[in-house]
Design a protein around this motif. Structure first.
Motif, mmCIF file in Angstrom:
data_model
loop_
_atom_site.group_PDB
_atom_site.id
_atom_site.type_symbol
_atom_site.label_atom_id
_atom_site.label_comp_id
_atom_site.label_asym_id
_atom_site.label_seq_id
_atom_site.Cartn_x
_atom_site.Cartn_y
_atom_site.Cartn_z
ATOM 1 N N PHE A 1 65.231 27.864 47.489
ATOM 2 C CA PHE A 1 65.429 26.660 48.288
ATOM 3 C C PHE A 1 64.145 26.238 48.999
ATOM 4 O O PHE A 1 63.869 25.033 49.141
ATOM 5 N N GLU A 2 63.346 27.195 49.423
ATOM 6 C CA GLU A 2 62.086 26.860 50.081
ATOM 7 C C GLU A 2 61.135 26.163 49.111
ATOM 8 O O GLU A 2 60.469 25.176 49.462
ATOM 9 N N TYR A 3 61.061 26.676 47.893
ATOM 10 C CA TYR A 3 60.180 26.052 46.908
ATOM 11 C C TYR A 3 60.723 24.704 46.455
ATOM 12 O O TYR A 3 59.951 23.775 46.155
ATOM 13 N N ALA A 4 62.040 24.562 46.389
ATOM 14 C CA ALA A 4 62.622 23.261 46.043
ATOM 15 C C ALA A 4 62.250 22.209 47.087
ATOM 16 O O ALA A 4 61.923 21.065 46.754
ATOM 17 N N GLU A 5 62.285 22.603 48.349
ATOM 18 C CA GLU A 5 61.886 21.699 49.427
ATOM 19 C C GLU A 5 60.407 21.330 49.297
ATOM 20 O O GLU A 5 60.024 20.158 49.446
ATOM 21 N N ALA A 6 59.578 22.322 48.996
ATOM 22 C CA ALA A 6 58.147 22.060 48.827
ATOM 23 C C ALA A 6 57.895 21.110 47.664
ATOM 24 O O ALA A 6 57.052 20.203 47.749
ATOM 25 N N LEU A 7 58.620 21.282 46.578
ATOM 26 C CA LEU A 7 58.452 20.417 45.406
ATOM 27 C C LEU A 7 58.914 18.995 45.681
ATOM 28 O O LEU A 7 58.346 18.031 45.145
ATOM 29 N N PHE A 8 59.922 18.848 46.509
ATOM 30 C CA PHE A 8 60.365 17.500 46.858
ATOM 31 C C PHE A 8 59.257 16.768 47.626
ATOM 32 O O PHE A 8 59.018 15.577 47.403
ATOM 33 N N HIS A 9 58.575 17.485 48.484
ATOM 34 C CA HIS A 9 57.515 16.856 49.271
ATOM 35 C C HIS A 9 56.232 16.667 48.461
ATOM 36 O O HIS A 9 55.485 15.708 48.692
ATOM 37 N N SER A 10 55.969 17.549 47.502
ATOM 38 C CA SER A 10 54.714 17.439 46.749
ATOM 39 C C SER A 10 54.802 16.429 45.615
ATOM 40 O O SER A 10 53.870 15.639 45.414
ATOM 41 N N ILE A 11 55.905 16.416 44.872
ATOM 42 C CA ILE A 11 56.012 15.493 43.727
ATOM 43 C C ILE A 11 57.368 14.806 43.641
ATOM 44 O O ILE A 11 57.697 14.225 42.612
ATOM 45 N N GLY A 12 58.169 14.887 44.692
ATOM 46 C CA GLY A 12 59.461 14.211 44.662
ATOM 47 C C GLY A 12 60.458 14.828 43.718
ATOM 48 O O GLY A 12 61.385 14.150 43.251
ATOM 49 N N ALA A 13 60.311 16.121 43.402
ATOM 50 C CA ALA A 13 61.238 16.792 42.480
ATOM 51 C C ALA A 13 62.635 16.821 43.084
ATOM 52 O O ALA A 13 62.837 17.302 44.201
ATOM 53 N N GLN A 14 63.595 16.333 42.325
ATOM 54 C CA GLN A 14 64.968 16.172 42.803
ATOM 55 C C GLN A 14 65.849 17.270 42.223
ATOM 56 O O GLN A 14 66.454 17.119 41.166
ATOM 57 N N THR A 15 65.923 18.399 42.930
ATOM 58 C CA THR A 15 66.637 19.575 42.441
ATOM 59 C C THR A 15 68.074 19.645 42.925
ATOM 60 O O THR A 15 68.744 20.642 42.710
ATOM 61 N N SER A 16 68.548 18.568 43.553
ATOM 62 C CA SER A 16 69.930 18.518 44.024
ATOM 63 C C SER A 16 70.367 17.062 44.128
ATOM 64 O O SER A 16 69.581 16.202 44.524
ATOM 65 N N VAL A 17 71.629 16.823 43.778
ATOM 66 C CA VAL A 17 72.162 15.465 43.907
ATOM 67 C C VAL A 17 72.385 15.130 45.378
ATOM 68 O O VAL A 17 71.972 14.083 45.866
ATOM 69 N N SER A 18 73.032 16.030 46.098
ATOM 70 C CA SER A 18 73.382 15.743 47.486
ATOM 71 C C SER A 18 72.176 15.808 48.421
ATOM 72 O O SER A 18 72.027 14.985 49.319
ATOM 73 N N LYS A 19 71.290 16.767 48.189
ATOM 74 C CA LYS A 19 70.172 16.979 49.115
ATOM 75 C C LYS A 19 68.962 16.110 48.814
ATOM 76 O O LYS A 19 68.302 15.606 49.734
ATOM 77 N N TYR A 20 68.668 15.917 47.521
ATOM 78 C CA TYR A 20 67.453 15.189 47.150
ATOM 79 C C TYR A 20 67.728 13.951 46.294
ATOM 80 O O TYR A 20 66.808 13.369 45.738
ATOM 81 N N GLN A 21 68.969 13.560 46.181
ATOM 82 C CA GLN A 21 69.370 12.346 45.465
ATOM 83 C C GLN A 21 68.907 12.315 44.011
ATOM 84 O O GLN A 21 68.370 11.309 43.530
ATOM 85 N N ALA A 22 69.083 13.433 43.317
ATOM 86 C CA ALA A 22 68.886 13.407 41.867
ATOM 87 C C ALA A 22 69.873 12.419 41.261
ATOM 88 O O ALA A 22 70.962 12.182 41.814
ATOM 89 N N LYS A 23 69.523 11.840 40.119
ATOM 90 C CA LYS A 23 70.389 10.830 39.521
ATOM 91 C C LYS A 23 71.771 11.386 39.225
ATOM 92 O O LYS A 23 72.787 10.734 39.470
ATOM 93 N N SER A 24 71.809 12.597 38.663
ATOM 94 C CA SER A 24 73.094 13.206 38.318
ATOM 95 C C SER A 24 72.921 14.705 38.246
ATOM 96 O O SER A 24 71.807 15.228 38.265
ATOM 97 N N ALA A 25 74.051 15.395 38.157
ATOM 98 C CA ALA A 25 74.028 16.853 38.132
ATOM 99 C C ALA A 25 73.268 17.390 36.929
ATOM 100 O O ALA A 25 72.722 18.496 36.968
ATOM 101 N N GLU A 26 73.208 16.607 35.871
ATOM 102 C CA GLU A 26 72.573 17.044 34.626
ATOM 103 C C GLU A 26 71.061 16.884 34.655
ATOM 104 O O GLU A 26 70.367 17.371 33.775
ATOM 105 N N ARG A 27 70.525 16.225 35.679
ATOM 106 C CA ARG A 27 69.114 15.856 35.717
ATOM 107 C C ARG A 27 68.323 16.736 36.676
ATOM 108 O O ARG A 27 67.830 16.283 37.707
ATOM 109 N N GLY A 28 68.204 18.008 36.337
ATOM 110 C CA GLY A 28 67.339 18.903 37.088
ATOM 111 C C GLY A 28 67.914 19.410 38.397
ATOM 112 O O GLY A 28 67.175 19.984 39.203
#
Length: 776
Positions: free
Chosen positions: A569-596
């Motif tokens: 979870f810590e690295y997922a947060e870091a990736l969201f801030h560094s490149i906008g990686a969306q590893t969760s639908v609810s937390k990071y607004q990924a398009k859908s559950a199937e998309r990373g």
């Protein structure tokens, strides 16, 4: 210390070379001179790329000059002649025999008295950039230092003319929709430095389609074109035709939308229109649309070409298309694209007239429900990491590259995010030279992005991550060792904490280890629940169910390895801030559950507790104790049919008798946004598996039981068997008595004929999930 001159020369001369490595050459005080023969914008680009990438890694600011001076006044000059203001461009011994091929380069170190000259000689402007890329990849760059091997002499040119990747600025991608123009510029630059020459966007996105857009997609479409012009890379677009060209005015409206886009783009080289996926148009409608589209395209970009794929085409459509080419020999078509669900690649190349190019469109971004599913992927990873995790697979993609690339003129890969970054570099470099050792490619990747101090170990770490996925996760010691390796590097190199490539690799190591720990724990709980059910006769059905539940519930109440999960979870947060990686639908607004959205499935059950809970409720509703006990016994022995009998979960990594590998679009059932309560075995399948047995009792009677969906046209040792039970739904059964005369030698080969279901979407086609050989 003497000064060093770096030459970036644009020359189409004859060269060969030998690579000599002696002591190192210090470039920390070099100046850069760029030939005036390199026209703008590449004139500025070449010198800037070299200077900026060196400064980024060393803090050294190399000076630029536009003319000769003393040893302390050094210019970088490019021209097409052998003599540059009194300095002769070095020739290789067989200069008259061999030209640097298109996009190729030569890097050669020349000692001139007290002066060192490093020449980067390009066959063209692109060749100069590729030469810079090679220099940067092999240079030892650290804070305040940059060195290369002394007496360097390298000549190289690409093997395949088309080497590119798709970068769709849309919310389907799991990070790019959050990028700025500057991030795309840097990323395209880095791809070029590893040999890419083409980038494909997916335009016509609605500005409201992603909450992450930093730039309006209509503006980004143009900015990406400008970036490609800056690096002299081809700009492609993937633009489906109107879904149904039979609709009145659809043809004209499609052309109108395309023309407005073409007019906005400063550069456009290729337009790829998929024949299907999406779209269901017959070629009789699609071909006239493409022909008219080519007229519109040539109006704004005369050298650009129209490309089409035959994805989803049935035999009649394929025949129609190639008959049209044979009869009309159209000049408006540039080439054919081979992608997922296209006709076989060798057949396409055979049928395609020689005048047309053949582009590969391989999927390097997905792990399941895709072109190249991970071979024998453990279900624990399929259920949690899903379709778009960080997936460095250098060995697998080297094998796949060599399998099919020979039928094509090169590739633009299908990608939907930054998670496949390693795979992109592997493809770009193999497209440059398919005979390269992939370990050398990964070494240059690690040295360039992580630095020389960690290069060797991080190479080991990347290959170790690929090995994590080989075979069953249970008992896989590699997973634990891989985590230890990345943890060691993580502790030793805090300077890489903000590096997004580093972040996603380290996160994968933690994720894999967490899944293994949880899998071991939850399988153990399920086993204990079955031990309870084995005593149901004594305990009574209701008590057995209640006691079994106690063990199953521990997976949710007594958690394991939470320290590993926290790091993910810590690295997922870091990736969201560094490149906008969306590893969760609810937390990071990924398009859908199937998309990373790997965080959303990190605790998905790795045993059958959801299925068991539902079955227990069904048991409670049965009328008699005997019925309840019989059902509990069936549940307990589902995967353990007893002495002399055999069971296989068809696509499980530990299936003992399955000899086939999935080779189609899917081997993992996706329903309810990935949150299925079906048995785990039901969620893995193959369309037409093969199984082999050599330990049957020739004197015994056997019943073959099959579970799956739809049809199961089973053959035993080549003979089609007749069923005595034939249910077609999920978690229902088909049963086939096995004639004794077929197994006189104790051996059995089970195969399945493919039913005629070409008219069905692949998600609705028949599949097999479980097979039993039950000794009667």
């Amino acid at each position: 210390m003497s000064k060093v001159i770096l030459f970036l020369l644009l020359l189409g001369l004859n060269f060969s070379c030998t690579h000599q490595v002696n002591d190192s050459l210090d470039l920390s005080k070099a100046t850069i001179l760029v030939s005036k023969e390199i026209k703008s914008p590449m004139h500025e680009t070449a010198g800037n790329v070299l200077a900026e990438e060196i400064e980024r890694r060393t803090t050294i600011e190399l000076e630029k000059s536009n003319g000769w001076g003393s040893n302390t006044t050094i210019a970088l000059v490019l021209q097409g002649e052998a003599d540059v203001f009194g300095e002769k461009v070095p020739y290789a011994k067989d200069a008259d025999k061999k030209h640097i091929k298109k996009e190729g380069y030569r890097i050669v170190h020349q000692k001139d008295g007290k002066k060192d000259i490093l020449w980067i000689i390009g066959a063209d402007a692109r060749g100069v950039l590729y030469g810079i890329g090679k220099l940067l990849r092999i240079a030892q760059m650290e804070l305040g230092h940059i060195k290369i091997a002394n007496n360097l002499d390298i000549t190289s040119a690409p093997e395949y003319p088309l080497r590119g990747h798709q970068f769709g600025y849309r919310n389907t991608a799991n990070s790019w929709d959050a990028w700025t123009v500057e991030q795309f510029d840097q990323h395209f630059r880095e791809q070029v430095l590893f040999g890419a020459n083409s980038f494909e966007n997916i335009p016509f996105q609605e500005s409201s389609s992603s909450v992450h857009f930093k730039v309006n997609p209509q503006e980004m479409e143009v900015r990406l074109s400008e970036i490609c012009e800056k690096y002299d890379a081809d700009y492609w677009v993937w633009t489906p035709a109107p879904h149904d060209l039979n609709v009145p005015n659809a043809h004209q409206e499609g052309l109108k939308e395309q023309e407005a886009f073409y007019a906005r783009c400063p550069r456009l080289d290729g337009v790829f229109v998929p024949g299907g996926d999406p779209g269901e148009n017959h070629p009789s409608k699609l071909i006239p649309y493409l022909k008219d589209l080519s007229v519109v395209l040539k109006k704004y970009h005369p050298d650009a070409g129209i490309w089409v794929s035959l994805q989803g085409f049935n035999e009649e459509k394929v025949t129609y298309f190639f008959d049209y080419l044979k009869a009309n020999n159209p000049d408006w078509l540039k080439g054919l694209v081979y992608g997922p669900s296209s006709p076989p690649i060798d057949l396409e190349r055979e049928l395609l007239p020689e005048k047309y190019l053949h582009r590969f469109y391989p999927d390097i971004t997905h792990t399941v429900r895709c072109h190249y599913p991970v071979e024998r992927w453990d279900q624990a990873f399929a259920l949690t990491l899903g379709r778009e995790p960080c997936n460095p697979q250098p060995l697998q993609y080297t094998k796949l590259f060599n399998k099919d690339i020979g039928y094509t003129d090169g590739f633009i890969t299908y990608s939907d995010g930054s998670h496949d970054d390693v795979n992109k570099v592997v493809w770009s470099q193999l497209g440059w030279d398919s005979k390269q050792d992939v370990h050398d490619i990964i070494f240059e990747y690690c040295q360039f992005f992580f630095g020389p101090k960690v290069a060797k170990k991080s190479v080991e770490g990347i290959f170790a991550l690929e090995q994590n996925w080989v075979g069953p996760a249970l008992g896989n010691k590699v997973i634990t060792e891989t985590l230890a390796l990345w943890q060691e590097m993580e502790a030793q190199h805090p300077e890489l904490t903000d590096n997004w490539r580093w972040q996603q690799l380290v996160m994968r190591a933690y994720y894999d280890a967490y899944i293994k720990e949880r899998l071991t724990y939850e399988k153990g709980l399920e086993s204990k629940a079955y031990d309870i059910l084995a005593n149901a006769d004594t305990l009574g059905a209701e008590e057995a169910v209640n006691e079994a539940r106690v063990y199953l519930e521990k997976a949710d109440t007594e958690l394991v390895a939470q320290n590993l999960k926290q790091k993910v979870f810590e690295y997922a947060e870091a990736l969201f801030h560094s490149i906008g990686a969306q590893t969760s639908v609810s937390k990071y607004q990924a398009k859908s559950a199937e998309r990373g959205a790997i965080l959303d499935f990190i605790d998905y059950p790795l045993n059958n507790r959801w299925w068991l809970e539902d079955e227990f409720e069904k048991v409670k509703k049965l009328s008699t104790e005997n019925e309840k006990l019989e059902r509990l016994e069936f549940i307990r022995t589902y995967e353990f049919p007893g002495e002399g009998s055999f069971y296989d979960n068809i696509s499980s990594a530990d299936a003992k008798h399955v000899t086939s590998e999935t080779d189609d679009a899917i081997d993992y059932l996706w329903e309810n946004d990935g949150v299925s309560r079906k048995r785990l075995s039901t969620q893995l399948f193959q369309f037409t598996p093969t199984l082999s047995y050599d330990e049957l009792d020739a004197d015994a009677n056997y019943l073959i039981r099959v579970s799956g969906y739809g049809e199961a046209l089973l053959r035993a040792n080549g003979q089609r068997l007749k069923p005595t039970k034939y249910e077609k739904g999920f978690e229902q059964f088909k049963e086939f008595p096995l004639p004794k005369n077929l197994i006189q030698d104790g051996k059995l080969e089970i195969t399945f004929d493919k039913p005629d279901e070409e008219h069905l979407n692949w998600r609705k086609q028949s599949r097999v999930t479980d097979v039993w050989i039950l000794k009667q």
